[in-house]
Design a protein around this motif. Structure first.
Motif, mmCIF file in Angstrom:
data_model
loop_
_atom_site.group_PDB
_atom_site.id
_atom_site.type_symbol
_atom_site.label_atom_id
_atom_site.label_comp_id
_atom_site.label_asym_id
_atom_site.label_seq_id
_atom_site.Cartn_x
_atom_site.Cartn_y
_atom_site.Cartn_z
ATOM 1 N N GLU A 172 -1.445 4.358 -0.443
ATOM 2 C CA GLU A 172 -3.042 3.787 -0.895
ATOM 3 C C GLU A 172 -3.696 3.460 0.328
ATOM 4 O O GLU A 172 -3.295 2.586 1.083
ATOM 5 C CB GLU A 172 -2.863 2.992 -2.065
ATOM 6 N N ASP A 173 -5.230 3.666 0.223
ATOM 7 C CA ASP A 173 -5.903 2.817 1.344
ATOM 8 C C ASP A 173 -5.942 1.290 0.889
ATOM 9 O O ASP A 173 -5.818 0.808 0.010
ATOM 10 C CB ASP A 173 -7.421 3.673 1.054
ATOM 11 N N LEU A 184 3.895 7.809 -1.867
ATOM 12 C CA LEU A 184 2.536 7.260 -2.222
ATOM 13 C C LEU A 184 2.084 6.473 -0.945
ATOM 14 O O LEU A 184 2.665 5.480 -0.718
ATOM 15 C CB LEU A 184 2.712 6.762 -3.463
ATOM 16 N N ARG A 238 -0.501 8.067 -10.413
ATOM 17 C CA ARG A 238 -1.050 6.605 -10.447
ATOM 18 C C ARG A 238 -2.645 6.673 -10.759
ATOM 19 O O ARG A 238 -2.917 5.540 -11.336
ATOM 20 C CB ARG A 238 -0.944 6.263 -8.537
ATOM 21 N N HIS A 275 0.730 -1.124 0.064
ATOM 22 C CA HIS A 275 -0.073 0.050 0.079
ATOM 23 C C HIS A 275 0.725 1.359 0.074
ATOM 24 O O HIS A 275 0.382 2.414 -0.008
ATOM 25 C CB HIS A 275 -0.851 0.143 1.344
ATOM 26 N N PRO A 309 0.301 10.389 -6.162
ATOM 27 C CA PRO A 309 -0.991 9.948 -6.056
ATOM 28 C C PRO A 309 -2.058 10.426 -7.624
ATOM 29 O O PRO A 309 -2.539 9.524 -8.154
ATOM 30 C CB PRO A 309 -1.673 10.449 -5.082
#
Length: 955
Positions: free
Chosen positions: A775-776, A773, A912, A768, A909
């Protein structure tokens, strides 16, 4: 390049007399001499061994014909490089239809697939076919299956470049063959022989376990495991003997005809006892036998259906295996993984197969690659047999050498050591064949083709005299014996084995009970000296399996111990907390020295090896390279440099164990300290080649064992190091580094369909996060301060802002978390200490910079190839630049870094999520430009010169 004139001439000759060559009167032998030998000579191969190389180093091995089945013989040609097979060539007479006939293609594919070769050739000169032999062969396959190239003789001129680019000797030396093979490695349908054979014998284990348990209701779990393992070992041994010619082909298959299969099989086993001895078939007490006979398996019941199924899959057409060419290391690799599982009995006496607890804890079974084993044997046993700058030692001295693997597993190190001894003795005897090939005590005989080989009696003598092993697993001990016994029979024919059997009036194989022992190499009889050990039950005592080295090998210790201690000991990290109440770990704490909390079994094996090694002996293990760097191994490093001669530290390039995230180092020690000795540092590649880094006087490490053992950096890197270390602070002075917490139990129950509440916290792992970066995750755990839970360090997660850093990656990978997310222990949590005045984004920019990564890789991490694990302890040692924020210029630099990092945290992000390729390209350019600005700022903070910056950028 154009086809050589010699090849064009061959094609003309074949065209002129094609009808004659295709007639039944023109045989395969004639074809080989007139066409195939010259064809491959044109590809650079020494077909007739005109260089006079020793048998194991010849370019081409012309296999002796061995009757395996009614119409089957060994491969016609095996092409080798440095003693390693590269491909087979199977020859057929021109009357055979290479393109259309099924049988020749299947025959070649069985040979090469069983030998684990990627490509091989089928040819009658008129036709030339290349097969991808990683694709598992099946009897019904058409001749075109797995064929990747086909041409006829009249196309050799136009196809010569293509053929030579793969199969010429020069192309193989330059790696073109391997590159071509690798390019098709992931082809659909590939199933390597070791994986397929493992699946096969695992299926046999399941069948036998279930049926033995069903038909023998009083059988306990220990006896069930013994019976299943012995039955498989015996079947495999006899079937391999059939394909190698020392047993009549098809004897096992005859047993499966009719009823009463198991009683008839036992008769065959008893006949094998009379012929082979060895302990593998040992059913009654005999004088001189060190082990108790097997009185268990002859009294068990087993259904016909189970055995008929297993035996059918040992023969054509159900079996794709050619056991005559199955390499010993493949069998070892298969058994190593096979031994990772065990049979247990349910309350209803049903058999279930499951991973052994120690294997489950270690994350699997990892077989040592052959090039690592070869290197260790060559540099221990090899150097003892033929010291550098000296002649080989006398034969009488070689007879005194004692080799041991104290954690032998399936026997891979012992097999290679034994083969090395066989080759060394054969070469010594072959220097004077007249002396050693005659009389009752002859040690040599001449095989077909003129090759000198050791007699069975001599191979037995060497095995019993020189090779020893210990393992705590009884099944592993039996597999090691099996592998060594098969090595004794390797290259033998039925006629030779029968001759030796009749001449000596003794069984063909040796009993290895006094050589390969079952016991715990680390735990001696004094384990029971502590009063609390008397309370252990029988099962616990069986599991501990204490071993007394001196009584186990009395003859070895009469002459001072083992001359060569080698292997890949288990890497089991023991918890310091368990030392308080666990009998085994508390014993290990008393018996062995260690510090810093790194109680790992491989460190104990080093200490034990010094106790059992002779004064002039050598010790070499492959172990995790954390030994070179971690604080917890300071005591071990101290002992290396103060009490031994540290000969070599050779690191592997990248991961050598498939599926295991561990980097390794080969450590070679001697017991006798030599003044002015230099330690050799280097890298070993998968082809076995060594890239030497440096030689460093051992005296330099005498006072520096607390630091990492590493080769000195080059001059330019050393200047960068000095420049960075001019700073007075390290990261650990101003930052906290904490390993995140495993929350598996809480996490498993959080997403059961119930709605999330304010108590649920998101849980991240390495997947993650990236550079700048976060991410959830879809995983949460229920966190409640008022309740007891598994997270004992909630303070590190409840910070408003913190840095998450991956523990695994190809560089330091760090990002910002500003949402109080939690993490599994694949991440490290970094946070400022109270005395740190710098912003967390400033720290993040420095951590992700090229310069900091360069410093970590070059001076703190022991491998330059990959990061298997980012060590928090080592990251703490990275110097921090001087930055007094009372100075306005420094404040400007600090704020500039914060601004750049904020930009990265926004851009990455966004990139991405971007689907438009044009917009993505623009974002990539912005990210690269910002990254460069961060790097330039970090170079400035540490005061690097342009020359030093160029060095870092180039690395």
């Amino acid at each position: 390049m154009p086809a050589p004139d010699a090849v064009l001439k061959l094609c003309e000759t074949f065209a002129e007399h094609r009808e004659h060559f295709r007639s039944g009167n023109y045989n395969e032998f004639q074809l080989r001499k007139q066409f195939l030998d010259p064809l491959f000579e044109a590809l650079g191969w020494d077909m007739a061994n005109s260089q006079g190389l020793a048998p194991q180093y010849r370019d081409v091995i012309h296999e002796d014909a061995i009757k395996i089945g009614p119409h089957v013989k060994a491969p016609d040609y095996a092409f080798t490089l440095h003693g390693q097979r590269k491909f087979f060539l199977e020859a057929k007479k021109p009357s055979v239809n290479i393109k259309g006939d099924v049988a020749p293609a299947y025959q070649l594919r069985r040979y090469a697939w069983s030998a684990k070769l990627p490509l091989s050739i089928l040819s009658d000169f008129e036709e030339f076919a290349i097969y991808d032999t990683r694709i598992k062969p099946a009897p019904g396959d058409p001749s075109s299956k797995a064929r990747v190239f086909y041409c006829t003789y009249d196309q050799y001129a136009e196809k010569w470049d293509e053929i030579a680019a793969i199969f010429s000797r020069d192309a193989i030396l330059k790696g073109s063959f391997d590159k071509y093979a690798d390019s098709a490695k992931k082809k659909k349908g590939t199933a390597e022989v070791d994986t397929a054979f493992l699946e096969e014998i695992e299926r046999w284990r399941d069948l036998l376990a279930r049926n033995f348990a069903l038909r023998n209701p009083t059988l306990n779990v220990r006896d069930l495991n013994f019976a299943v393992q012995k039955t498989i070992d015996r079947l495999v041994f006899l079937r391999i003997c059939e394909d190698r010619g020392t047993e009549d082909y098809g004897r096992l298959r005859i047993v499966a005809n009719g009823t009463q299969t198991y009683p008839r099989l036992l008769e065959l086993f008893r006949a094998a006892d009379a012929r082979y001895n060895s302990g593998l078939f040992h059913f009654s007490k005999e004088k001189g036998q060190a082990e108790e006979p097997d009185t268990l398996t002859p009294n068990l019941a087993l259904d016909d259906k189970t055995l008929k199924d297993i035996i059918a899959h040992l023969y054509y057409p159900d079996s794709p295996y050619e056991f005559s060419v199955l390499p010993a290391d493949i069998l070892g690799s298969v058994y190593e993984r096979f031994l990772g599982k065990t049979i247990r009995l349910t309350d209803g006496h049903q058999a279930k197969i499951e991973e052994k607890p120690e294997v489950r804890k270690a994350g699997g079974v990892y077989y040592t690659p052959s090039y690592i084993v070869d290197y260790i044997v060559q540099n221990t046993l090899g150097k003892l047999l033929t010291p550098e700058t000296e002649k080989p030692i006398p034969l009488a001295d070689a007879a005194k050498l004692k080799v041991v693997d104290p954690a032998c597993g399936s026997g891979s190190f012992l097999i290679v050591a034994y083969q090395y001894l066989l080759d060394w003795h054969r070469d010594r005897y072959a220097d004077n064949p007249e002396r050693w090939s005659k009389g009752k005590t002859a040690t040599l005989y001449q095989a077909k083709g003129g090759e000198w080989r050791l007699t069975t009696a001599e191979k037995k003598r060497i095995l019993l005299n020189n090779i020893h092993g210990v393992d705590v697993d009884a099944a592993a001990v039996e597999v090691t014996k099996l592998s060594l016994l098969l090595k004794v029979l390797e290259g033998e024919t039925g006629e030779i084995a029968q001759r030796d059997f009749l001449k000596e009036r003794e069984r063909i194989l040796p009993d290895l009970a006094n050589n390969i022992k079952c016991g715990n190499s680390l735990i001696g009889p004094n384990f029971y000296d502590a009063p609390e050990m008397d309370l252990l039950d029988d099962e616990a005592r069986y599991r501990v399996n204490v071993f007394d080295w001196e009584s186990g090998f009395p003859e070895v210790f009469k002459q001072g111990g083992f001359d060569c201690v080698i292997g890949n000991p288990p890497y089991v990290q023991l918890s310091m907390e368990k030392f308080k109440d666990d009998s085994i770990t508390s014993y290990l704490k008393r018996a062995f020295s260690f510090s810093g909390g790194r109680a790992n079994t491989f460190a104990f094996f080093f200490e034990q090896s010094r106790k059992i090694a002779a004064q002039q002996g050598k010790v070499s293990f492959i172990v995790p390279n954390t030994l070179l760097t971690q604080e917890g191994y300071e005591e071990l490093r101290k002992r290396f440099v103060h009490e031994t001669i540290l000969e070599q530290l050779i690191q592997s390039k990248g991961q050598i164990f498939v599926g295991a995230v561990v980097e390794t180092v080969i450590v070679l020690l001697g017991k006798t300290i030599i003044p002015d000795h230099e330690v050799q540092f280097g890298w070993i590649s998968p082809d076995g080649s060594i890239e030497e880094q440096a030689r460093v006087p051992q005296i330099e490490f005498l006072k520096n064992y607390k630091c990492a053992f590493a080769a000195p950096a080059d001059e330019g890197a050393s200047r960068v190091k000095s420049r960075m270390e001019a700073a007075v602070s390290q990261m650990g002075d101003l930052l906290n580094f904490n390993q995140a917490i495993a929350l598996k139990h809480d996490r498993a129950s959080c997403l059961d369909g119930s709605p999330l509440t304010s108590h649920h916290k998101m849980v991240l792992d390495g997947r993650h996060i990236g550079r700048f970066l976060t991410e959830d995750s879809q995983n949460y755990f229920k966190f409640d301060l008022a309740k007891i839970h598994s997270c004992k360090r909630e303070d590190i997660f409840l910070l408003d802002e913190k840095i998450f850093m991956r523990r695994v990656g190809d560089r330091i990978i760090a990002t910002l978390d500003d949402r109080q997310r939690f993490a599994l222990n694949t991440l490290v949590v970094v946070s400022p200490k109270p005395e740190c005045v710098w912003g967390i984004r400033f720290i993040l920019g420095v951590l992700n910079s090229k310069l900091v990564n360069f410093y970590y890789v070059t001076f703190l991490k022991s491998s330059k190839k990959v990061f298997s694990e980012i060590q928090a302890r080592q990251t703490q040692q990275i110097p921090l630049p001087e930055l007094n924020l009372a100075n306005s210029a420094n404040v400007e630099k600090h704020d500039r870094m914060v601004s750049l990092v904020d930009r990265m945290l926004a851009l990455v992000p966004k990139r991405r999520a971007e689907a438009n390729p044009q917009a993505a390209a623009q974002l990539d350019a912005q990210i690269s430009a910002t990254d460069r600005q961060i790097d330039r700022l970090v170079y400035d903070l540490y005061g690097l010169t342009e020359e030093e910056i160029a060095l870092v950028e180039g690395a």
